[in-house]
Design an enzyme around this catalytic site. Structure first.
Site, PDB file in Angstrom:
ATOM      1  N   GLY A 383      -2.341 -13.316   5.591  1.00  0.00           N
ATOM      2  CA  GLY A 383      -2.315 -14.534   6.383  1.00  0.00           C
ATOM      3  C   GLY A 383      -2.270 -15.752   5.483  1.00  0.00           C
ATOM      4  O   GLY A 383      -1.555 -16.711   5.742  1.00  0.00           O
ATOM      5  N   GLU A 420      -9.603 -20.627   3.301  1.00  0.00           N
ATOM      6  CA  GLU A 420      -9.075 -20.636   1.932  1.00  0.00           C
ATOM      7  C   GLU A 420      -9.732 -21.719   1.069  1.00  0.00           C
ATOM      8  O   GLU A 420      -9.958 -21.501  -0.131  1.00  0.00           O
ATOM      9  CB  GLU A 420      -7.551 -20.835   1.952  1.00  0.00           C
ATOM     10  N   HIS A 423     -13.041 -20.545  -0.224  1.00  0.00           N
ATOM     11  CA  HIS A 423     -12.910 -19.659  -1.379  1.00  0.00           C
ATOM     12  C   HIS A 423     -12.879 -20.402  -2.709  1.00  0.00           C
ATOM     13  O   HIS A 423     -13.132 -19.804  -3.758  1.00  0.00           O
ATOM     14  CB  HIS A 423     -11.612 -18.861  -1.273  1.00  0.00           C
TER      15      HIS A 423
END
Length: 999
Positions: A383, A420, A423
């Site tokens: 994704g 994201e 992260h």
């Protein structure tokens, strides 16, 4: 480990052929002297033959390679064994000719079986410190390759005479090794490849000294593959012209496909990257560009982009892309997309900086890089990917166009962007030492994405949706005995890929949420910050996180236990508990007992069942305190405890696990269940229970019944309250739980009764929401409408079908359907599916043509799903065929979506399963990924529930799928559970439905 071979006569089941006959043996006799002469002649002939074979063998000697500029890796004999590989001497003037003697022919080398790989870790004798990487990709038809030049500084940790590193599908031109301090060249005497472990080893004629640094220079070529991993090619069509780009996806073990490296997460280094590109294209990488482009020395159409040196980081986070994309930017934040789609990246650019700012405050650590780029790619297997400073996305996960995309796509973009960016700290700044703790990356990002979006988009109430998407969703997988621990050992790239699943993501996030609640926000957040600061730019294990949280709790006097003791029971054990609560209504004694919740009821539990540290929060009908989630008691690894200090009236209900913050199910005694049924079915009182706990009660009850722990009559009586439920989370939980019965009954004679019952529950909610979408509706209301209308039309709600058919027909009559579509994006999924389902070839072809013409990724994804709604078998077979063709317009990343769409109906499921069996090797070769094959097998078998279907599946797995590992075992177990469910519950449910719908 290699097994020794048994004598052939024993292996084939026949006894040794020993002749004990007393008959005279016939034959020719020779003297001893003649025998000696014959033996000598034979020996000389054998030696001569050996020399001839050696000199003309398939593996050429170094002299024969003197003029070779590109020498392909030469695999001799069994390709699964260690190979000694020559390197072109033209590019290796300072390296003496390598020993090209074939690897010794031992009994082990002659084995035909693949060795079992139990150690795929690189030796720790050396460690990379700095990579200088220069790449020239050739992005045009007929030459999808790249040239690479690598210089890496290596520190020697222990004296050694060899260096081992990773490399896959790379053709080495030269390898040179220098002493860094003096520049002295070291002699490489041999290079070997260990193909199963993807190792390359260079052997030296001297020992590298501990504490010294050396420089390894490598020139090589590679392939811009179309398998969506490593350094790969992608394309899109603009104005009928196919345009090619080159991009990367390295997680988990594919950086080694782009450059020789030490491709393990703990082996961090600094990277200086230079990318050559056509002058009319652009490149982007982890860091900011340094200086203007410079002319390529040998290719006049190319220029070099050089990027600043990175911070210490893992190889899987390295990223670069060469594209003709355009960008929009906001200070240090930029979004990239193909020109025609760039405007749809506006929302990502709007929310990205907000998420970044929130997370800097959440982690209390500033983002350490000078910029963030986000790029939307047409072909991307995942994704999205969190590469440090360069986030890569599938288009559907980053682009949002309010005129075309459904409202829910906005939430999807926000969540993926938040995931994201989360992260960048958890995973990038601090990285798990090995893939066994990948849940530290993915679980944390999966949790924080909800926290961050909930803070930025408060009206969406995403923390309530978390319970549906993460907690209740992952319960289904973790209830299988073939599930796995959160922290689990892995031994090869396929196993590493397989643990990127709902356990690492969903369960990981759920136990972090549980810990956040029992530690409190203050302790949890400060512990996280301490952990990140202590381990930044390095690697960590889960024990490091537990220590930081324990210290934070003790500083504030908030928690008296060692966090490791508590949480290891959740990360090092497979599965989750069901907490049984039994009240003694005369003595007010309440007994809490735990055991593992398993789907198949014949699984051994009881004393052999694991135990957990379980935080227990609860409230009563008198208190109705659903705000405080701090545990009031604990099961500290105890199987059973009993308490008498709970103040509760005998006629008052008890609800435990407030807001379902604990990762476990609850089973009450029957009297308490009855009281909950009464309050839920009372229209004036049911909302006194928190909506998350209403969702929990329905989900727990239906799944307890599914596993044989609660009678279905009680569970279904609870669902009857949904007739007056209007909140999204509990109603969705009810529909998901009832959906299993839908799947199981859909091929039976009494499906009509099921449809009548569920439609009776939904009539009011469907009427309230309707088909008219108001301007600026909330994401939750939009999702609610989509789910209700989809379910109603699936169950053939008359008004739903009529409305959808009319709208689809009107769209087909439009003179320009690609430019004019009055169907609101929020209801298109239902309208399109009904239109294709109720029509024939004409309606299907119309949808296919719209897919081919669609430019918006959300519209393309939607049409891919609805094309499986047809009732025409030949169209379903045609659709599956098209999904395996590069020329069809269906991207390889969407193959799973096609199989899932076809297999989503009683008609399509056997078609999809039979097609997969008949084209197994073709499918495997086409998708090129074990994880993708596993996903396809899972979606095409989810409806199987008959004994003969289970036998067919087992036979297929035995013959074709045993190499797929744990995921295929989960498919088998789920199917066995379906069969058991039918045998145990079918008649009970039919009886309940007949009684209820006839009343």
């Amino acid at each position: 480990m290699t097994q020794a071979r048994e004598p052939l006569s024993i292996m084939d089941g026949n006894p040794p052929n020993c002749d004990f006959s007393t008959k005279t043996k016939r034959g020719m006799y020779v003297s001893k002297s003649l025998a000696v002469v014959v033996f000598i002649i034979f020996g000389l002939a054998l030696i001569a033959t050996s020399f001839i074979v050696y000199n003309f063998a398939a593996c050429p000697i170094t002299d024969q390679l003197a003029n070779v500029t590109k020498y392909e890796l030469h695999h001799c004999g069994d390709q699964s064994k260690l190979l000694v590989l020559p390197i072109s001497t033209e590019h290796n003037k300072n390296v003496l000719p390598l020993d090209t003697t074939p690897f010794p022919t031992t009994s082990e080398a002659l084995e035909t079986e693949e060795p079992v790989i139990t150690d795929l870790r690189l030796p720790r004798t050396v460690r990379p410190e700095k990579y200088n990487l220069r790449l020239t990709p050739y992005i045009f038809e007929g030459n999808f390759t790249f040239d690479g030049e690598l210089s890496v500084v290596i520190a020697v940790k222990n004296a050694t005479d060899s260096i081992t590193f990773h490399g896959v599908e790379l053709t080495f031109k030269s390898i040179k090794l220098y002493e860094k301090s003096s520049g002295r060249v070291l002699r490489i005497v041999q290079r070997t490849e260990d193909a199963p472990r993807q190792f390359h080893t260079i052997s030296l004629n001297e020992t590298l000294k501990k504490g010294q640094r050396y420089v390894m220079n490598v020139t090589y070529t590679g392939i811009l593959n179309d398998d969506l991993h490593g350094f790969y090619r992608s394309s899109y069509v603009e104005k009928n012209v196919t345009r090619w780009i080159a991009v990367t996806q390295f997680q988990a073990t594919d950086a080694r496909r782009a450059f020789p490296c030490w491709d393990e997460p703990a082996l961090k280094a600094r990277f200086t990257i230079s990318i050559a590109r056509p002058a009319n294209m652009t490149s982007v990488s982890n860091m900011n560009a340094v200086g203007p482009p410079t002319q390529h020395a040998t290719i006049k159409e190319y220029v070099w982009d050089q990027y600043a040196e990175t911070l210490p980081m893992s190889t899987y986070l390295v990223a670069f892309a060469v594209t003709d994309f355009k960008k929009m930017s906001d200070k240090n934040f930029a979004v990239w997309a193909r020109k025609e789609a760039l405007s749809s990246a506006a929302y990502a650019l709007e929310i990205g900086p907000k998420i970044l700012s929130f997370l800097e405050n959440y982690y209390k650590i500033k983002f350490p890089l000078p910029k963030i780029d986000m790029i939307a790619l047409s072909d991307f297997k995942a994704g999205a990917m969190e590469n440090w400073g360069l986030l890569t996305f599938r288009e559907i996960a980053m682009l949002y166009d309010g005129a075309i995309s459904p409202t829910t796509a906005k939430a999807r973009v926000a969540s993926v962007v938040a995931h994201e960016i989360a992260h960048q700290w958890f995973g990038n700044l601090v990285t798990p030492a090995w893939w066994s703790d990948i849940w530290l990356n993915e679980g944390f990002a999966s949790y924080v994405e909800y926290v961050a979006v909930d803070a930025v988009e408060k009206s969406w109430k995403l923390m309530e949706v978390f319970v549906l998407n993460e907690v209740q969703s992952v319960f289904k997988l973790d209830a299988l005995t073939s599930s796995h621990q959160i922290s689990v050992e892995v031994y090869n790239p396929e196993e590493i890929g397989a643990i990127f699943d709902k356990i690492s993501y969903g369960k990981g996030s759920a136990i972090l949420r549980m810990m956040n609640h029992f530690l409190t926000d203050d302790v949890f957040n400060n512990g996280i910050t301490d952990y990140l600061n202590a381990k930044k730019y390095g690697d960590a294990e889960q024990g490091d996180l537990w220590s930081a949280l324990t210290n934070a709790a003790r500083k504030r006097g908030m928690f008296d236990a060692d966090v490791a003791v508590v949480m290891d029971s959740w990360t090092l054990q497979t599965g989750f508990p069901v907490l049984n609560i039994v009240r003694d209504y005369e003595t007010n004694r309440v007994t809490f007992s735990q055991e593992r919740f398993v789907l198949i009821n014949n699984t051994v539990v009881g004393e052999r069942s694991p135990v957990w540290w379980i935080p227990v929060s609860y409230t009563t009908g008198r208190e109705k305190n659903f705000t405080s989630t701090v545990p009031k008691l604990w099961l500290r690894g105890q199987r059973t405890i009993a308490v008498t200090n709970i103040t509760i009236d005998a006629n008052d209900w008890l609800i435990a696990n407030i807001q379902q913050t604990g990762f476990y199910r609850i089973n009450y005694d029957m009297r308490n269940w009855k009281m909950l049924i009464d309050v839920l079915n009372d229209r004036s009182r049911f909302e006194s229970i928190h909506p998350i706990n209403r969702a929990q009660i329905v989900d727990d009850a239906m799944n307890l019944a599914l596993a044989g722990r609660l009678d279905y009559g009680t569970a279904l009586d609870i669902t009857s309250y949904l007739v007056h439920e209007r909140s999204y989370v509990p109603l969705k939980a009810g529909l998901v739980a009832l959906g299993y019965i839908d799947t199981m009954l859909s091929k039976g004679a009494h499906y009509l009764e099921y449809k009548r019952y569920v439609l009776s529950l939904l009539d009011g909610a469907v009427a309230d929401l309707g088909w008219n979408v108001a301007a600026n509706e909330s994401v939750v209301r939009a999702q609610h409408r989509m789910d209700l209308l989809s379910t109603a039309c699936h169950l053939e709600h008359v008004d739903c079908i009529e409305q959808a058919v009319r709208m689809y027909a009107n769209w087909m009559l439009s003179p320009n359907p690609d430019a004019y579509n009055e169907i609101h994006p929020d209801i298109r999924s239902t309208v399109y599916c009904v239109g294709v389902h109720t029509g024939g070839a004409r309606e299907w072809q119309f949808a296919w043509e719209r897919f081919r013409a669609a430019g918006a990724p959300s519209e393309r994804e939607l049409l891919l799903s609805v094309l499986g709604c047809t009732r025409e078998p030949y169209l379903l077979y045609r659709y599956l065929e098209l999904s395996l063709s590069n020329d069809s317009g269906i991207r390889k990343q969407d193959t799973v979506r096609v199989f899932s769409a076809v297999a989503s109906s009683t008609l399509g499921q056997p078609i999809a399963f039979n097609f997969l069996r008949g084209n197994w090797q073709r499918v495997k070769d086409y998708v090129g990924s074990g994880a993708t094959v596993n996903s396809i097998l899972k979606v095409v078998t989810r409806w199987l529930n008959q004994p003969h279907e289970f036998e067919e599946l087992k036979r297929f797995v035995t013959e074709s799928c045993q190499d797929l590992g744990r995921p295929v075992q989960q498919v088998l177990e789920r199917t066995e559970a379906n069969v058991q469910w039918m045998q145990r519950n079918y008649q009970t449910i039919v009886h309940w439905l007949l009684k209820t719908t006839s009343a």
